[in-house]
Motif scaffolding. Structure first.
Motif, PDB file in Angstrom:
ATOM      1  N   GLU A 265     -46.196-132.210 -60.127  1.00  0.00           N
ATOM      2  CA  GLU A 265     -46.155-132.324 -61.575  1.00  0.00           C
ATOM      3  C   GLU A 265     -45.904-130.953 -62.175  1.00  0.00           C
ATOM      4  N   VAL A 266     -45.413-130.941 -63.406  1.00  0.00           N
ATOM      5  CA  VAL A 266     -45.132-129.709 -64.133  1.00  0.00           C
ATOM      6  C   VAL A 266     -45.951-129.725 -65.414  1.00  0.00           C
ATOM      7  N   TYR A 267     -46.591-128.586 -65.724  1.00  0.00           N
ATOM      8  CA  TYR A 267     -47.392-128.469 -66.937  1.00  0.00           C
ATOM      9  C   TYR A 267     -46.982-127.239 -67.721  1.00  0.00           C
ATOM     10  N   ALA A 268     -46.958-127.364 -69.038  1.00  0.00           N
ATOM     11  CA  ALA A 268     -46.771-126.230 -69.932  1.00  0.00           C
ATOM     12  C   ALA A 268     -48.155-125.839 -70.436  1.00  0.00           C
TER      13      ALA A 268
ATOM     14  N   LYS B 132     -48.092-118.259 -73.124  1.00  0.00           N
ATOM     15  CA  LYS B 132     -47.511-119.527 -72.684  1.00  0.00           C
ATOM     16  C   LYS B 132     -46.963-119.344 -71.281  1.00  0.00           C
ATOM     17  N   CYS B 133     -47.050-120.406 -70.473  1.00  0.00           N
ATOM     18  CA  CYS B 133     -46.434-120.371 -69.148  1.00  0.00           C
ATOM     19  C   CYS B 133     -46.187-121.805 -68.688  1.00  0.00           C
ATOM     20  N   THR B 134     -45.365-121.935 -67.661  1.00  0.00           N
ATOM     21  CA  THR B 134     -45.089-123.225 -67.048  1.00  0.00           C
ATOM     22  C   THR B 134     -45.598-123.185 -65.618  1.00  0.00           C
ATOM     23  N   VAL B 135     -46.319-124.208 -65.216  1.00  0.00           N
ATOM     24  CA  VAL B 135     -46.959-124.254 -63.902  1.00  0.00           C
ATOM     25  C   VAL B 135     -46.469-125.469 -63.133  1.00  0.00           C
ATOM     26  N   LEU B 136     -46.123-125.266 -61.856  1.00  0.00           N
ATOM     27  CA  LEU B 136     -45.744-126.355 -60.961  1.00  0.00           C
ATOM     28  C   LEU B 136     -46.894-126.628 -60.002  1.00  0.00           C
ATOM     29  N   LEU B 137     -47.268-127.876 -59.864  1.00  0.00           N
ATOM     30  CA  LEU B 137     -48.281-128.271 -58.885  1.00  0.00           C
ATOM     31  C   LEU B 137     -47.557-128.869 -57.688  1.00  0.00           C
ATOM     32  N   LEU B 138     -47.509-128.120 -56.589  1.00  0.00           N
ATOM     33  CA  LEU B 138     -46.792-128.532 -55.391  1.00  0.00           C
ATOM     34  C   LEU B 138     -47.762-128.733 -54.236  1.00  0.00           C
ATOM     35  N   PRO B 139     -47.347-129.436 -53.187  1.00  0.00           N
ATOM     36  CA  PRO B 139     -48.223-129.595 -52.022  1.00  0.00           C
ATOM     37  C   PRO B 139     -48.603-128.251 -51.395  1.00  0.00           C
ATOM     38  N   SER B 140     -47.721-127.254 -51.508  1.00  0.00           N
ATOM     39  CA  SER B 140     -48.010-125.941 -50.926  1.00  0.00           C
ATOM     40  C   SER B 140     -48.901-125.092 -51.818  1.00  0.00           C
TER      41      SER B 140
ATOM     42  N   VAL C  97     -44.075-120.541 -62.940  1.00  0.00           N
ATOM     43  CA  VAL C  97     -42.641-120.276 -62.889  1.00  0.00           C
ATOM     44  C   VAL C  97     -42.126-119.545 -64.125  1.00  0.00           C
ATOM     45  N   THR C  98     -42.824-119.618 -65.242  1.00  0.00           N
ATOM     46  CA  THR C  98     -42.428-118.870 -66.429  1.00  0.00           C
ATOM     47  C   THR C  98     -43.645-118.200 -67.017  1.00  0.00           C
ATOM     48  N   GLY C  99     -43.410-117.261 -67.893  1.00  0.00           N
ATOM     49  CA  GLY C  99     -44.501-116.545 -68.545  1.00  0.00           C
ATOM     50  C   GLY C  99     -44.646-115.149 -67.974  1.00  0.00           C
ATOM     51  N   LEU C 100     -45.256-114.284 -68.742  1.00  0.00           N
ATOM     52  CA  LEU C 100     -45.428-112.894 -68.357  1.00  0.00           C
ATOM     53  C   LEU C 100     -46.730-112.685 -67.592  1.00  0.00           C
TER      54      LEU C 100
END
Length: 162
Positions: free
Chosen positions: A4-7, A101-109, A114-117
């Motif tokens: 899933e992807v979250y902002a 602000k940032c974008t986060v990916l929830l992966l099996p690993s 992926v974004t944000g400072l």
């Protein structure tokens, strides 16, 4: 859950916590792709065409456009018809506001931002974190160090192959 992807949008204040849009002119906008409208003003149509070609889904600032003066003419019509979403600067009259602000990916690993400072070095607090927070922060630091080591090893491996 995984895959899933979250902002993540965090606003903090040293004041009463009521961050409100300030008096400064908004210069950051985002295209709202769900809305369609036939614009009447030529400057608005030119602005929307440029935004659609350069920034179809990501936020942009007016200074990234080719003609800022024409863009300022076209912005009000685009905003009033819902074609552009403004992102105003936030102010708290009794304190200072920080907005991250940032974008986060929830992966099996694992979790990947992926974004944000990165957090600024000067960002400090007088409040000490509890034990659980300390453990989470240490885990995040270890994961970041492992990721950096893997990236460096991969880079070195590529160099050695050349």
């Amino acid at each position: 859950e995984q895959n899933e992807v979250y902002a993540v949008d965090v606003a903090m204040s040293t004041g009463d916590g009521n961050a409100r849009p300030g008096d400064l002119r908004t210069t950051v906008f985002k295209r709202n792709v769900e809305h369609q409208y036939s614009l009447k003003v030529q400057a608005s149509r030119q602005l929307l065409a440029e935004v659609d070609s350069k920034f179809p889904t990501m936020p942009f600032t007016l200074r990234h456009l080719s003609d800022v003066r024409k863009a300022r003419l076209g912005i009000p019509e685009c905003v009033s018809h819902g074609l552009l979403t403004p992102y105003p600067s936030l102010h708290d009259h009794s304190g200072t506001v920080a907005h991250f602000k940032c974008t986060v990916l929830l992966l099996p690993s694992g979790t990947i931002r992926v974004t944000g400072l990165e957090k600024p070095e000067y960002f400090q607090t007088s409040t000490a974190p509890d034990e659980e927070t300390v453990k989470v922060l240490q885990q995040l630091e270890e994961e970041a160090a492992k990721k950096a080591a893997r990236k460096a090893a991969k880079k070195n491996k590529k160099k050695s192959k050349k």
